[in-house]
Design a protein around this motif. Sequence first.
Motif, mmCIF file in Angstrom:
data_model
loop_
_atom_site.group_PDB
_atom_site.id
_atom_site.type_symbol
_atom_site.label_atom_id
_atom_site.label_comp_id
_atom_site.label_asym_id
_atom_site.label_seq_id
_atom_site.Cartn_x
_atom_site.Cartn_y
_atom_site.Cartn_z
ATOM 1 N N MET B 1 -64.780 33.206 -13.635
ATOM 2 C CA MET B 1 -65.760 34.089 -12.973
ATOM 3 C C MET B 1 -65.135 34.726 -11.758
ATOM 4 N N ALA B 2 -65.399 35.988 -11.604
ATOM 5 C CA ALA B 2 -64.732 36.688 -10.519
ATOM 6 C C ALA B 2 -65.289 36.311 -9.165
ATOM 7 N N ASP B 3 -66.423 35.626 -9.165
ATOM 8 C CA ASP B 3 -66.939 35.287 -7.849
ATOM 9 C C ASP B 3 -66.090 34.231 -7.175
ATOM 10 N N ASP B 4 -65.124 33.662 -7.926
ATOM 11 C CA ASP B 4 -64.212 32.787 -7.223
ATOM 12 C C ASP B 4 -63.454 33.613 -6.188
ATOM 13 N N ILE B 125 -69.001 28.643 -21.018
ATOM 14 C CA ILE B 125 -68.373 27.410 -20.523
ATOM 15 C C ILE B 125 -67.068 27.744 -19.808
ATOM 16 N N LEU B 126 -66.276 28.642 -20.402
ATOM 17 C CA LEU B 126 -65.019 29.014 -19.750
ATOM 18 C C LEU B 126 -65.288 29.693 -18.406
ATOM 19 N N ARG B 127 -66.363 30.464 -18.338
ATOM 20 C CA ARG B 127 -66.699 31.122 -17.066
ATOM 21 C C ARG B 127 -67.134 30.100 -16.023
ATOM 22 N N VAL B 128 -67.980 29.168 -16.452
ATOM 23 C CA VAL B 128 -68.449 28.167 -15.496
ATOM 24 C C VAL B 128 -67.269 27.364 -14.955
ATOM 25 N N LEU B 129 -66.348 27.025 -15.847
ATOM 26 C CA LEU B 129 -65.198 26.226 -15.415
ATOM 27 C C LEU B 129 -64.137 27.084 -14.735
ATOM 28 N N LYS B 130 -64.385 28.405 -14.663
ATOM 29 C CA LYS B 130 -63.425 29.335 -14.045
ATOM 30 C C LYS B 130 -62.053 29.222 -14.665
ATOM 31 N N VAL B 131 -62.026 29.166 -15.987
ATOM 32 C CA VAL B 131 -60.756 29.110 -16.695
ATOM 33 C C VAL B 131 -60.178 30.518 -16.741
ATOM 34 N N GLU B 132 -58.960 30.678 -16.229
ATOM 35 C CA GLU B 132 -58.430 32.032 -16.077
ATOM 36 C C GLU B 132 -58.096 32.713 -17.401
ATOM 37 N N TRP B 133 -57.631 31.919 -18.383
ATOM 38 C CA TRP B 133 -57.206 32.595 -19.616
ATOM 39 C C TRP B 133 -58.359 33.133 -20.440
ATOM 40 N N ARG B 134 -59.582 32.876 -20.014
ATOM 41 C CA ARG B 134 -60.727 33.383 -20.770
ATOM 42 C C ARG B 134 -60.814 34.898 -20.711
ATOM 43 N N ARG B 135 -60.260 35.493 -19.629
ATOM 44 C CA ARG B 135 -60.579 36.884 -19.305
ATOM 45 C C ARG B 135 -60.434 37.875 -20.465
ATOM 46 N N GLU B 470 -58.952 41.984 -12.505
ATOM 47 C CA GLU B 470 -59.291 41.069 -11.420
ATOM 48 C C GLU B 470 -58.420 39.819 -11.490
ATOM 49 N N GLY B 471 -58.216 39.323 -12.719
ATOM 50 C CA GLY B 471 -57.399 38.134 -12.900
ATOM 51 C C GLY B 471 -55.978 38.337 -12.392
ATOM 52 N N TRP B 472 -55.448 39.543 -12.644
ATOM 53 C CA TRP B 472 -54.096 39.830 -12.175
ATOM 54 C C TRP B 472 -53.999 39.768 -10.652
ATOM 55 N N ARG B 473 -55.097 40.068 -9.981
ATOM 56 C CA ARG B 473 -55.065 40.139 -8.522
ATOM 57 C C ARG B 473 -55.353 38.799 -7.849
ATOM 58 N N ILE B 474 -55.982 37.907 -8.627
ATOM 59 C CA ILE B 474 -56.384 36.638 -8.020
ATOM 60 C C ILE B 474 -55.186 35.941 -7.381
ATOM 61 N N ASP B 475 -54.068 35.950 -8.113
ATOM 62 C CA ASP B 475 -52.860 35.281 -7.637
ATOM 63 C C ASP B 475 -52.468 35.817 -6.262
ATOM 64 N N ARG B 476 -52.454 37.147 -6.156
ATOM 65 C CA ARG B 476 -52.041 37.749 -4.891
ATOM 66 C C ARG B 476 -53.028 37.428 -3.773
ATOM 67 N N TRP B 477 -54.308 37.507 -4.112
ATOM 68 C CA TRP B 477 -55.325 37.228 -3.098
ATOM 69 C C TRP B 477 -55.209 35.794 -2.604
ATOM 70 N N GLN B 478 -54.866 34.923 -3.535
ATOM 71 C CA GLN B 478 -54.716 33.529 -3.124
ATOM 72 C C GLN B 478 -53.527 33.377 -2.174
ATOM 73 N N ARG B 479 -52.426 34.052 -2.492
ATOM 74 C CA ARG B 479 -51.258 33.946 -1.610
ATOM 75 C C ARG B 479 -51.540 34.550 -0.242
ATOM 76 N N GLU B 480 -52.347 35.602 -0.246
ATOM 77 C CA GLU B 480 -52.645 36.227 1.042
ATOM 78 C C GLU B 480 -53.715 35.459 1.813
ATOM 79 N N GLY B 481 -54.239 34.447 1.186
ATOM 80 C CA GLY B 481 -55.255 33.669 1.872
ATOM 81 C C GLY B 481 -56.616 34.337 1.876
ATOM 82 N N VAL B 482 -56.747 35.421 1.090
ATOM 83 C CA VAL B 482 -58.050 36.094 1.026
ATOM 84 C C VAL B 482 -59.012 35.274 0.168
#
Lengths: 228, 499, 173
Positions: B1-4, B125-135, B470-482
């Motif tokens: 889920m993108a709300d992560d 279920i994949l969304r609830v568990l925030k599984v990234e490969w579901r996208r 969005e999934g592609w960006r999550i990694d970067r956002w995490q590194r930037e601490g966003v």
Amino acid sequence: MLVVDLNLCTGCQACVAACFAENNIGVAGEDQVAMGRGRHWIKVERYWRSTEYPDVRAVYLPLPCQQCGNAPCEPVCPVFASVHSKDGLNSQVYNRCIGTRYCAQNCPYKVRVFNYFAPRFDPPLEQQLNPDVTVRSVGIMEKCTFCVQRIRRAREEAKVEGRELVDGEIVPACAQTCPPGAIVFGDGEDPRSQVARLARSERGFRLFESLNTKPPVVYLKKGDTKNG
Amino acid sequence: MADDARSGARGGHDPGSPSPEETARRLEAAGVRTTPAATEAELARLDRALDDQVFRSMSAISLRFVLVVLFLGGVVTLGAFAFGWQIYRGIGVTGLNRPVFWGFYITSFVFWIGISHSGTLVSAILRVLKVEWRRPLTRAAEAMTVFALMIGGLFPIIHLGRNWRFYWMIPIPNDRGLWPNFRSALMWDLLAILTYITASSLFLYFPLVPDLAAARDRSRGIRHKVYAVLSLGWRGTQQQWHRLHLGMRIFTVIVIPIAVSVHSIVSWDFGMTLVEGWRSTIFAPYFVIGAIYSGVAALISVLIVLRKATHLEDYLTVRHIDRMGKVLLAVAVIWFYFFWSGYLTDWYGGNAVARALQDLHTVGAMAPLFWAMIVVNMAVPFLFLWWRRVRTNMAAMLAISLLVNVGMWIERFLIVVTSPMRNSLSFDWGGYRPGWPEIAIVSATFAAFALLYVIFSKLLPLISTWEVKEGWRIDRWQREGVVELETDVPTLSEPGGAR
Amino acid sequence: MSDPTFVTARVAGERGVADALQGLRQAGLSRESIEILSNVPLPEPVLGGPMKSTKLPVWTGAGLLIGLGLGVFFSIGTLFLYPVLVGGQPIRFAPPNLVIVYELTMFGIIVSTVSGFISETRLRPAARPYWRDVSLGAVYVVVEVPPDLVEARVRRALEEHGAEVVEAEEVLP
């Protein structure tokens, strides 16, 4: 209440024929009956006790709708086509039926009949249709009514004459026709009626009592002719 | 889920933890190689490649496409003709009789509702568990549910003796003053399926809105107008994204209990009766797991065919199939566990009718079907799905997943059709041989399922593009601490990321 | 109420969004008057704070209550309107009623959540600026100029922070 004495039943099928005539049941035809689509409201089921010649013995079980007090067919119908009437009959409202056949699936006695095709009355059969009974259309469920048209008529006649119903006044077609008189119909709540007396017999039992369907049909067990 | 993307990290960096630069330096000193986060330019390139692939496959119409549509349409037309014939002549053109009042139609009803089960459920279920490969695969899965329900929902109507009166079941005030009987499991069915088809259509539609807007901006003429209406004036404002995320969160949570209830209720059509072979307390979970089983298998088949047919191999990857294969194996074992629990108790109880039914299955007329079911539903998945070689072989996975669904169709047939063949009155035992309209209509529904996917692939994006981006960006956002990394274990701040 | 005045600008990526937001904040604009258009949902820290709340949970709650009421009416109420005896089951209350109540509650939640989503997304009072290349990845900032601010000042604030002021390509309701 209906009492069937299995000792008396000879398996002659006269009740079946009478029922077809009384209730405007369409004849399905040989090939359809072979498929299991006979429209018998009352079936005479034959079970072999022994098939060893010369001691060949069969038991016949005339099986109309048991008009259960707790009918399994009723609650499963989504459109209230199968309902309980005030006098305890299990009625089928043909006009409401949409043909889910759920009631028939849930009937432990398998006595419900489905019109897979529109009924046909080849001449001269159409001449003998009973005006008191509807002819059912294709795609609906039907079953034994205990000849409800006769019950209503007898009751109205008694009412007009300002008297109570007499025991034995109402006779369904099957009971009327049965040559050995194995089928008896009457008011089970009146302890002096013939059916009530017969039902009190030691031989009396109801089919699948463990299911708690509370059928008002009592069978009198077949007594073995040798062992009494 | 993108709300992560928005759930954590309100205040950026925790002053106590090391900065990204510090972490990278420490990792390098420890001999760990870190890949740098994707730059905006790289992300833009990825985005463009995805858009090209997805939206191009929507516009190109090949000869092969036309032929496929014509063939599938032909089969569906035959089925429609068979249904017309059944209405004209009467339901007697089927092979139904007394005691087998329910046949191919109800079997197929249970089967298709089962297929419908997994799409939405897996996605949720994949969304609830925030599984990234579901996208990349949620869209295809959610669509599967909707299509299977559209088909499955037709069967109870086709099955009726008086199909033209089916609306008498709908609870609306009418001139008879009579409401339907809500005590009937068929009414529960009606409401459950109504709820489920509404929920799953909207579950498909919600995340589709931004993609419809993208399709709108890429199209002209009548297509543009249709997409404009469907995309609800989507402009991609932060407010709209927020609302979408919130809506999806509510939906994801609510759709899971709905999905479970639907197949429970389908099982209760049988479980509520007195019929031996049907009346069982284990039926609800058994049917739910059976539905998930056939649904996961169907999803695997669908994904394998789709990725090949629409050239989306880069997004619907072999690793997806590999993972779904593991899920299939797990569900196969659970399915067998439920099946065996039922079988064992029936056998041990020694009830004459139950024994007669088991004899019919194991050594009687239905033995070929029964043993085929055991082989394809249990033996084949259990023997083969352990191996990565098999799970990453697309032809093998297509074969296994299709076989599982053949097996599940047989399973439903054995439950629905053969149970009434044996009852307490042996005089009323019977058999069943389907009529040609039943075979034609059931075949038509399989063609209709494929046809719906074929048409869908030309009208709507098969991959949820915004979710992949969005999934592609999550990694970067995490590194930037966003965005906060989703882990409870202490980490060196952010090695790796979610990819 | 007169039509609102918009100042619109294209910004370069996420960094551009942050810069432009900073400039606008300095110019005294509140967060509510600024819209960011993007084809990917940006995280809150990039957008400078949490979102305005939506009424969606209220819709969901209302749907729950309506569904519950409908379920109770169908499963219990209809039998009082037209009592029919079936299979010796009681008219009043029975366990199967809960199945109906459950399903219709769920149904109510879903339908009302979607109604809320559509009404909040679709039913807007006025047309708003839009560019087709948003869905190609461009990011735009739309500022609804409040009556107490001069348009030129907003424009200057945006340009000084690296945004390129552009006119709207089209308007979407």
